[in-house]
Design a protein around this motif. Structure first.
Motif, PDB file in Angstrom:
ATOM      1  N   PHE A 228      53.732  43.892  40.778  1.00  9.69           N
ATOM      2  CA  PHE A 228      53.048  45.150  40.516  1.00  9.69           C
ATOM      3  C   PHE A 228      51.685  44.939  39.849  1.00  9.69           C
ATOM      4  O   PHE A 228      50.796  45.773  40.003  1.00  9.69           O
ATOM      5  CB  PHE A 228      53.918  46.057  39.637  1.00  9.69           C
ATOM      6  N   HIS A 229      51.534  43.837  39.137  1.00 11.91           N
ATOM      7  CA  HIS A 229      50.243  43.608  38.483  1.00 11.91           C
ATOM      8  C   HIS A 229      50.161  42.174  37.970  1.00 11.91           C
ATOM      9  O   HIS A 229      51.128  41.653  37.403  1.00 11.91           O
ATOM     10  CB  HIS A 229      50.051  44.568  37.309  1.00 11.91           C
ATOM     11  N   THR A 230      49.023  41.537  38.200  1.00  6.88           N
ATOM     12  CA  THR A 230      48.695  40.262  37.573  1.00  6.88           C
ATOM     13  C   THR A 230      47.516  40.497  36.649  1.00  6.88           C
ATOM     14  O   THR A 230      46.476  41.002  37.071  1.00  6.88           O
ATOM     15  CB  THR A 230      48.342  39.190  38.618  1.00  6.88           C
ATOM     16  N   PHE A 231      47.680  40.141  35.387  1.00  4.16           N
ATOM     17  CA  PHE A 231      46.651  40.455  34.402  1.00  4.16           C
ATOM     18  C   PHE A 231      45.391  39.637  34.641  1.00  4.16           C
ATOM     19  O   PHE A 231      45.440  38.423  34.878  1.00  4.16           O
ATOM     20  CB  PHE A 231      47.170  40.210  32.983  1.00  4.16           C
ATOM     21  N   ASP A 232      44.267  40.324  34.554  1.00  2.00           N
ATOM     22  CA  ASP A 232      42.953  39.725  34.710  1.00  2.00           C
ATOM     23  C   ASP A 232      42.426  39.304  33.347  1.00  2.00           C
ATOM     24  O   ASP A 232      42.849  39.832  32.310  1.00  2.00           O
ATOM     25  CB  ASP A 232      42.011  40.746  35.373  1.00  2.00           C
ATOM     26  N   ARG A 233      41.502  38.346  33.319  1.00  2.00           N
ATOM     27  CA  ARG A 233      40.944  37.896  32.037  1.00  2.00           C
ATOM     28  C   ARG A 233      40.237  39.032  31.303  1.00  2.00           C
ATOM     29  O   ARG A 233      40.131  39.024  30.083  1.00  2.00           O
ATOM     30  CB  ARG A 233      39.972  36.727  32.249  1.00  2.00           C
ATOM     31  N   HIS A 234      39.776  40.043  32.050  1.00  2.00           N
ATOM     32  CA  HIS A 234      39.123  41.184  31.411  1.00  2.00           C
ATOM     33  C   HIS A 234      40.129  42.100  30.713  1.00  2.00           C
ATOM     34  O   HIS A 234      39.730  42.965  29.936  1.00  2.00           O
ATOM     35  CB  HIS A 234      38.309  41.974  32.441  1.00  2.00           C
ATOM     36  N   GLU A 235      41.403  41.934  31.010  1.00  2.00           N
ATOM     37  CA  GLU A 235      42.449  42.722  30.363  1.00  2.00           C
ATOM     38  C   GLU A 235      43.075  41.973  29.186  1.00  2.00           C
ATOM     39  O   GLU A 235      44.051  42.433  28.617  1.00  2.00           O
ATOM     40  CB  GLU A 235      43.537  43.076  31.385  1.00  2.00           C
ATOM     41  N   ARG A 236      42.506  40.844  28.840  1.00  2.00           N
ATOM     42  CA  ARG A 236      43.051  40.001  27.789  1.00  2.00           C
ATOM     43  C   ARG A 236      42.234  40.148  26.510  1.00  2.00           C
ATOM     44  O   ARG A 236      41.002  40.023  26.527  1.00  2.00           O
ATOM     45  CB  ARG A 236      43.039  38.540  28.246  1.00  2.00           C
ATOM     46  N   ILE A 237      42.914  40.404  25.400  1.00  2.00           N
ATOM     47  CA  ILE A 237      42.267  40.524  24.099  1.00  2.00           C
ATOM     48  C   ILE A 237      42.794  39.400  23.219  1.00  2.00           C
ATOM     49  O   ILE A 237      43.987  39.358  22.895  1.00  2.00           O
ATOM     50  CB  ILE A 237      42.562  41.883  23.441  1.00  2.00           C
ATOM     51  N   ILE A 238      41.915  38.477  22.832  1.00  2.00           N
ATOM     52  CA  ILE A 238      42.311  37.396  21.936  1.00  2.00           C
ATOM     53  C   ILE A 238      42.241  37.922  20.513  1.00  2.00           C
ATOM     54  O   ILE A 238      41.192  38.355  20.043  1.00  2.00           O
ATOM     55  CB  ILE A 238      41.410  36.169  22.109  1.00  2.00           C
ATOM     56  N   VAL A 239      43.368  37.883  19.831  1.00  2.00           N
ATOM     57  CA  VAL A 239      43.438  38.436  18.490  1.00  2.00           C
ATOM     58  C   VAL A 239      42.936  37.398  17.493  1.00  2.00           C
ATOM     59  O   VAL A 239      43.332  36.238  17.521  1.00  2.00           O
ATOM     60  CB  VAL A 239      44.885  38.846  18.149  1.00  2.00           C
ATOM     61  N   THR A 430      48.143  25.159  46.959  1.00  2.00           N
ATOM     62  CA  THR A 430      46.841  25.653  47.368  1.00  2.00           C
ATOM     63  C   THR A 430      46.331  26.643  46.342  1.00  2.00           C
ATOM     64  O   THR A 430      47.088  27.436  45.797  1.00  2.00           O
ATOM     65  CB  THR A 430      46.915  26.346  48.743  1.00  2.00           C
ATOM     66  N   GLU A 431      45.044  26.598  46.081  1.00  2.00           N
ATOM     67  CA  GLU A 431      44.458  27.388  45.006  1.00  2.00           C
ATOM     68  C   GLU A 431      44.427  28.854  45.385  1.00  2.00           C
ATOM     69  O   GLU A 431      44.113  29.226  46.509  1.00  2.00           O
ATOM     70  CB  GLU A 431      43.044  26.893  44.718  1.00  2.00           C
ATOM     71  N   SER A 432      44.751  29.715  44.428  1.00  2.00           N
ATOM     72  CA  SER A 432      44.646  31.159  44.584  1.00  2.00           C
ATOM     73  C   SER A 432      43.593  31.655  43.611  1.00  2.00           C
ATOM     74  O   SER A 432      43.141  30.907  42.750  1.00  2.00           O
ATOM     75  CB  SER A 432      45.998  31.824  44.306  1.00  2.00           C
ATOM     76  N   PRO A 433      43.163  32.920  43.693  1.00  2.00           N
ATOM     77  CA  PRO A 433      42.150  33.411  42.769  1.00  2.00           C
ATOM     78  C   PRO A 433      42.542  33.148  41.323  1.00  2.00           C
ATOM     79  O   PRO A 433      43.677  33.364  40.928  1.00  2.00           O
ATOM     80  CB  PRO A 433      42.095  34.906  43.080  1.00  2.00           C
ATOM     81  N   VAL A 434      41.594  32.687  40.518  1.00  2.00           N
ATOM     82  CA  VAL A 434      41.885  32.262  39.152  1.00  2.00           C
ATOM     83  C   VAL A 434      41.604  33.337  38.128  1.00  2.00           C
ATOM     84  O   VAL A 434      41.698  33.094  36.943  1.00  2.00           O
ATOM     85  CB  VAL A 434      41.059  30.995  38.800  1.00  2.00           C
ATOM     86  N   SER A 435      41.230  34.539  38.562  1.00  2.00           N
ATOM     87  CA  SER A 435      40.876  35.582  37.600  1.00  2.00           C
ATOM     88  C   SER A 435      42.066  36.028  36.777  1.00  2.00           C
ATOM     89  O   SER A 435      41.905  36.610  35.717  1.00  2.00           O
ATOM     90  CB  SER A 435      40.292  36.795  38.339  1.00  2.00           C
ATOM     91  N   GLY A 436      43.287  35.747  37.247  1.00  2.00           N
ATOM     92  CA  GLY A 436      44.463  36.194  36.528  1.00  2.00           C
ATOM     93  C   GLY A 436      45.009  35.192  35.539  1.00  2.00           C
ATOM     94  O   GLY A 436      46.066  35.410  34.979  1.00  2.00           O
ATOM     95  N   VAL A 437      44.303  34.060  35.311  1.00  2.00           N
ATOM     96  CA  VAL A 437      44.818  33.067  34.380  1.00  2.00           C
ATOM     97  C   VAL A 437      43.970  33.045  33.135  1.00  2.00           C
ATOM     98  O   VAL A 437      42.809  33.456  33.130  1.00  2.00           O
ATOM     99  CB  VAL A 437      44.840  31.656  35.020  1.00  2.00           C
ATOM    100  N   SER A 438      44.575  32.558  32.049  1.00  2.00           N
ATOM    101  CA  SER A 438      43.819  32.435  30.817  1.00  2.00           C
ATOM    102  C   SER A 438      42.794  31.329  30.964  1.00  2.00           C
ATOM    103  O   SER A 438      42.936  30.412  31.773  1.00  2.00           O
ATOM    104  CB  SER A 438      44.774  32.137  29.650  1.00  2.00           C
TER     105      SER A 438
END
Length: 559
Positions: A228-239, A430-438
């Motif tokens: 349903f959703h893979t988190f993008d780096r823009h949705e990540r907040i480093i505390v 095989t590489e997939s889009p990396v926007s969803g990884v930290s």
């Protein structure tokens, strides 16, 4: 050659002495078996469907029926088991959609305890190995319909299905969590309320670099797992600040949007060394909040968080170093059974890395991806059009009431394009889009993980008769087929991994296969040739011992 292949695939499992089948009697009326097959090449190394049918006909006449749980397909058409089969499929290595549980339990109860029940009637449960999904169902039945305790039911299945020292019968953490859900469901009126659930935030302690976090759930009546959703780096907040105290819990039950993570005042992750799952040392990662840009709404209470850690490689490849996931149910985490079905409107599910599910039902997850995570969720009370989102109240059908059944998966094991891959493993991909990884430029590696075969989950599986006996007579021709009780034999088998499963290409070249190139279990076949010949005679005797027409034993004057 087929006998050799079955022994390679089965590894240290003991085949049934009466018919060479992999099955056990969990109780005198519940049989657990691995999935049979009617198609090549599978039937060359798995139980042939007709062999299982002949055994059940001989032992139980027409007083047997099959409950199957294979979303990947049964491997045989319903007609080959006289249409005496119930379908409740869900994917391998995962717990069932809980909405299926009331119907599965009711249908098994009606078959075993209905007004037309006859002595000797049995339920036959099977998945692929006859262990995880089958064990979850068999144990759930003993708890909900027979009044067994969780511990007793799990112990019975393990002792009947597994050889000593080869682990538990049901071992996947999420499936064990579901069994305890069943226990709570059975103790509180067997009431379940299905709701749509929104994932508000995911809180992570000790997040390492290169980790992809995804939210998954069931669709298509449970046959398919959907991302349903893979988190993008823009949705990540480093505390900012140090990682939270491991003893502190997320306290967002009353206000899901509030965070239990530390407030922002610095940007320095903890440097306390953490022990990785493969034995190496690695600095602790960041405390992170994943907050979706758009609402993530799942159609049911069943929620999965899927994790994958990867390192960017060259030439379009990536190295996967961690794979893990976890399932939970928001109705039970919201204490619905204890509140007469009125579960909390929001809450938090929290779990440590070591307690998550590994690859293909094992404890193997690779290097540590995080220390702990919490999922902040809330029930959806309105639809997109503003109308109330009405919950679905699900109760166990009473005796005599019709019991819904699910649509069977394609028995030829056809793959659906929207099916989430459930056979993820470590290694190059095989590489997939990396926007969803930290954020990751490089990943620390503490050694390569051993490659496990697909059949590792089958290691140690054994067979039993209805009274718990393990060793029975091999002689069938002209002999009584009643089970003979005897003490458990000393198998003398080393506790090693089963050989890697043969691919379809390997099987297609079986005519050119030389025994010298097969694992040691094949090289030792000559030592057990006499034993195999007796088994072959036993199977032949079973095939010709009775004549059957759709499960009915013909009378002497009808032959």
């Amino acid at each position: 050659m087929a006998s050799i292949l079955r022994q390679i695939v089965a590894g240290p499992r003991q085949k049934h002495p009466e018919a060479g089948l992999d099955l056990c009697y969990v109780t005198d009326n519940i049989i657990a078996t691995s999935g049979p097959s009617s198609t090549f090449p599978q039937r060359a190394y798995r139980n042939p469907t007709e062999a299982l049918v002949k055994f059940l006909d001989y032992k139980h006449n027409n007083e047997w029926a099959i409950w199957e749980f294979r979303a990947e397909g049964t491997g045989y058409p319903d007609s080959e088991v006289y249409g005496r089969i119930r379908h409740y499929p869900w994917p391998d290595h995962h717990p069932p959609p809980f909405a299926l549980i009331p119907n599965i339990m009711a249908s098994m109860r009606d078959w075993l305890k209905g007004p037309d029940t006859k002595p000797g009637r049995v339920v036959v449960v099977h998945c692929k190995a006859g262990k995880g999904r089958s064990g979850t169902t068999a144990v759930s039945y003993l708890i909900s319909e027979e009044g067994w305790t969780v511990e007793d039911a799990l112990f019975r299945f393990t002792t009947r299905r597994m050889r000593s020292g080869f682990g538990a019968g049901v071992s996947i953490p999420s499936q064990l969590r579901w069994i305890r859900y069943v226990d709570r469901w059975a103790k509180h009126q067997k009431l379940y309320v299905e709701r749509k659930v929104e994932i508000v935030e995911v809180h992570v302690w000790g997040l390492r670099e290169g980790v992809k976090v995804a939210i998954e759930g069931y669709v298509d009546e449970g046959r398919t797992i959907k991302n349903f959703h893979t988190f993008d780096r823009h949705e990540r907040i480093i505390v900012d600040g140090q990682d939270p105290d491991p003893t502190s819990a997320i306290s967002a039950t009353t206000s899901p949007s509030s965070s239990s993570l530390p407030s922002s005042d610095a940007r320095s992750p903890s440097s306390v060394p953490q022990q990785t799952s493969s034995g190496g040392l690695e600095n602790g990662g960041n405390a992170v909040i994943f907050r979706p840009a758009q609402s993530i709404i799942l159609p049911s209470n069943d929620i999965s968080v899927d994790l994958e850690r990867r390192n960017k490689a060259t030439y379009g490849w990536t190295m996967v170093t961690s794979v893990a996931h976890v399932w939970f149910n928001a109705f039970f985490e919201g204490h619905g059974p204890e509140n007469h079905g009125d579960a909390a409107a929001d809450g938090v599910f929290e779990i440590a890395w070591d307690a998550m599910d590994g690859i293909k039902g094992s404890a193997r997850k690779g290097t540590r991806a995080l220390d702990r995570l919490g999922v902040v969720w809330r029930a959806v009370d309105s639809q997109n059009d503003g109308k109330p989102a009405l919950p679905q109240i699900i109760t166990e059908p009473k005796e005599g009431e019709p019991v819904p059944e699910m649509k069977a998966a394609d028995w030829k094991s056809a793959q659906h394009s929207n099916l989430v891959a459930i056979t993820k493993d470590l290694g190059l991909r095989t590489e997939s889009p990396v926007s969803g990884v930290s954020k990751a430029s490089s990943l620390r590696s503490s050694g390569s993980s051993p490659q496990h075969s697909e059949e590792d989950q089958l290691v140690g599986v054994k067979v039993h008769g209805p009274s718990g006996e393990q060793h029975v007579s091999h002689e069938l021709a002209g002999a009584d087929l009643s089970i003979v009780t005897a003490s458990e034999p000393d198998l003398g088998m080393p506790k090693v991994r089963s050989p890697a499963p043969m691919t379809q290409a390997d099987v297609s070249k079986i005519g050119d296969l030389e025994l010298g190139g097969v694992p040691s279990v094949v090289a030792n076949m000559q030592k057990s040739r006499a034993h195999d010949e007796s088994d072959s005679k036993a199977e032949e005797g079973l095939k010709t011992s009775k004549e059957h027409v759709l499960g009915q034993v013909l009378k002497e004057d009808q032959r």
